[in-house]
Design an enzyme around this catalytic site. Structure first.
Site, PDB file in Angstrom:
ATOM      1  N   SER A 149       4.047  -8.416 -33.819  1.00 46.21           N
ATOM      2  CA  SER A 149       4.240  -9.334 -32.710  1.00 46.21           C
ATOM      3  C   SER A 149       3.723 -10.727 -33.081  1.00 46.21           C
ATOM      4  O   SER A 149       4.243 -11.341 -34.014  1.00 46.21           O
ATOM      5  CB  SER A 149       3.544  -8.774 -31.461  1.00 46.21           C
ATOM      6  N   ASP A 226      12.099  -2.300 -26.851  1.00 48.13           N
ATOM      7  CA  ASP A 226      10.945  -3.187 -26.737  1.00 48.13           C
ATOM      8  C   ASP A 226      11.166  -4.132 -25.556  1.00 48.13           C
ATOM      9  O   ASP A 226      12.141  -4.888 -25.538  1.00 48.13           O
ATOM     10  CB  ASP A 226      10.800  -3.964 -28.048  1.00 48.13           C
ATOM     11  N   HIS A 270       7.100  -1.651 -27.868  1.00 48.58           N
ATOM     12  CA  HIS A 270       6.283  -2.655 -28.554  1.00 48.58           C
ATOM     13  C   HIS A 270       4.885  -2.130 -28.905  1.00 48.58           C
ATOM     14  O   HIS A 270       4.043  -2.877 -29.385  1.00 48.58           O
ATOM     15  CB  HIS A 270       6.146  -3.883 -27.639  1.00 48.58           C
TER      16      HIS A 270
END
Length: 292
Positions: A149, A226, A270
């Protein structure tokens, strides 16, 4: 520079440790996790740096990603630093989860009041490797980087801005085009000021358009379900298009939903469950270059 050991745990015949030190770059105490494989007891090992995402500390990766067995098998030292300075007593640093504490965004801030402490780019690029190489049995010429991320963004920009420094790079669900997403606009605007042209120096999609260094094989895994992908925070298509145009090799794997057709069974998201599912592939990706 003095290191204080915070913890040490035997793990797959190696050791998962956490250390604390005073950072000259960030002007505060910082912690990092380091996995020392069994091979480190008898010789120098390559180093793989992991950069975590928003809200994370050094603990998230070392306790949730399940990377240690693969790192032990391939003889890799794995370093996982914190994601921002801590305890700097800057007004506003703890007001939101996506800016300030836990959200250093791997840039060198140029704006007050952040520019004194929020220098994560230089900390990861220079200070931390010097510290690791001075205190552990590393081979300084064999170093790679990966992340998740915000940390995937960090890994990509560090590799692209420093051609040849890292043997390989990979990322899980990286923020690929921060100048075009809300996370990026908030962080880059806050740390670097309102001039958006200055943000491009920390945007992987912009950086790859002018990359002219040695061949850099990039691996990216992205969960299809995600929530931040669908919210437009990650924008991997923009990065893939720029890589294709520049003929920069990238393997992008969109990890699909469950093979079951039930609507309540979603696919990869995620979270660290997603990371743990494919971490061995990433360790192997880096080992191919680090152990060549």
């Amino acid at each position: 520079m003095a290191l204080k050991q915070v913890s040490s745990n035997k793990c797959f015949e190696g050791f998962q440790k956490v250390f604390e030190h005073d950072s000259a770059e960030l002007k505060c105490k910082m912690k990092f996790g380091i996995y020392l494989p069994p091979k480190a007891e008898t010789g120098k090992c390559p180093v793989l740096y992991w950069l975590s995402g928003l809200t994370c500390t050094e603990q998230n990766f070392i306790t949730k990603a399940a990377f240690q067995q693969a790192a032990a098998e391939h003889g890799l030292i794995v370093v996982a630093p914190d994601t921002s300075p801590r305890g700097c007593n800057i007004e506003g640093e703890d007001e939101s989860w996506d800016f300030g504490t836990g959200a250093g965004f791997y840039v060198d801030a140029t704006e007050d009041p952040w520019k004194t402490n929020y220098r994560m780019y230089s900390y990861i690029k220079d200070e931390l490797p010097k510290l690791i190489n001075a205190n552990f049995p590393t081979d300084p010429e064999r170093m790679s980087i990966f992340g998740h991320s915000m940390g995937g963004h960090g890994a990509l920009i560090l590799a692209l801005k420093n051609p040849g420094k890292y043997k390989s790079v990979s990322a899980f669900a990286p923020i690929c085009n921060p100048i075009q997403c809300q996370w990026g606009k908030k962080a880059l605007g806050g740390y670097l000021g309102p001039d958006a042209s200055k943000w491009e120096a920390y945007d992987a999609t912009q950086l790859v358009k002018s990359y002219s260094g040695p061949r850099l094989d990039i691996l990216i895994d992205q969960g299809k379900d995600d929530q931040f992908l669908s919210a437009g925070q990650l924008l991997p298509d923009n990065f893939i298009a720029a890589c294709t145009e520049r003929k920069v090799p990238v393997v992008f794997r969109l990890q699909q939903a469950s093979c079951f057709c039930s609507p309540w069974l979603l696919g990869y998201d995620h979270s660290y469950f997603f990371i743990a599912s494919f971490i061995n592939d990433h360790i192997k990706h880096h080992a191919k270059y680090l152990n060549a």
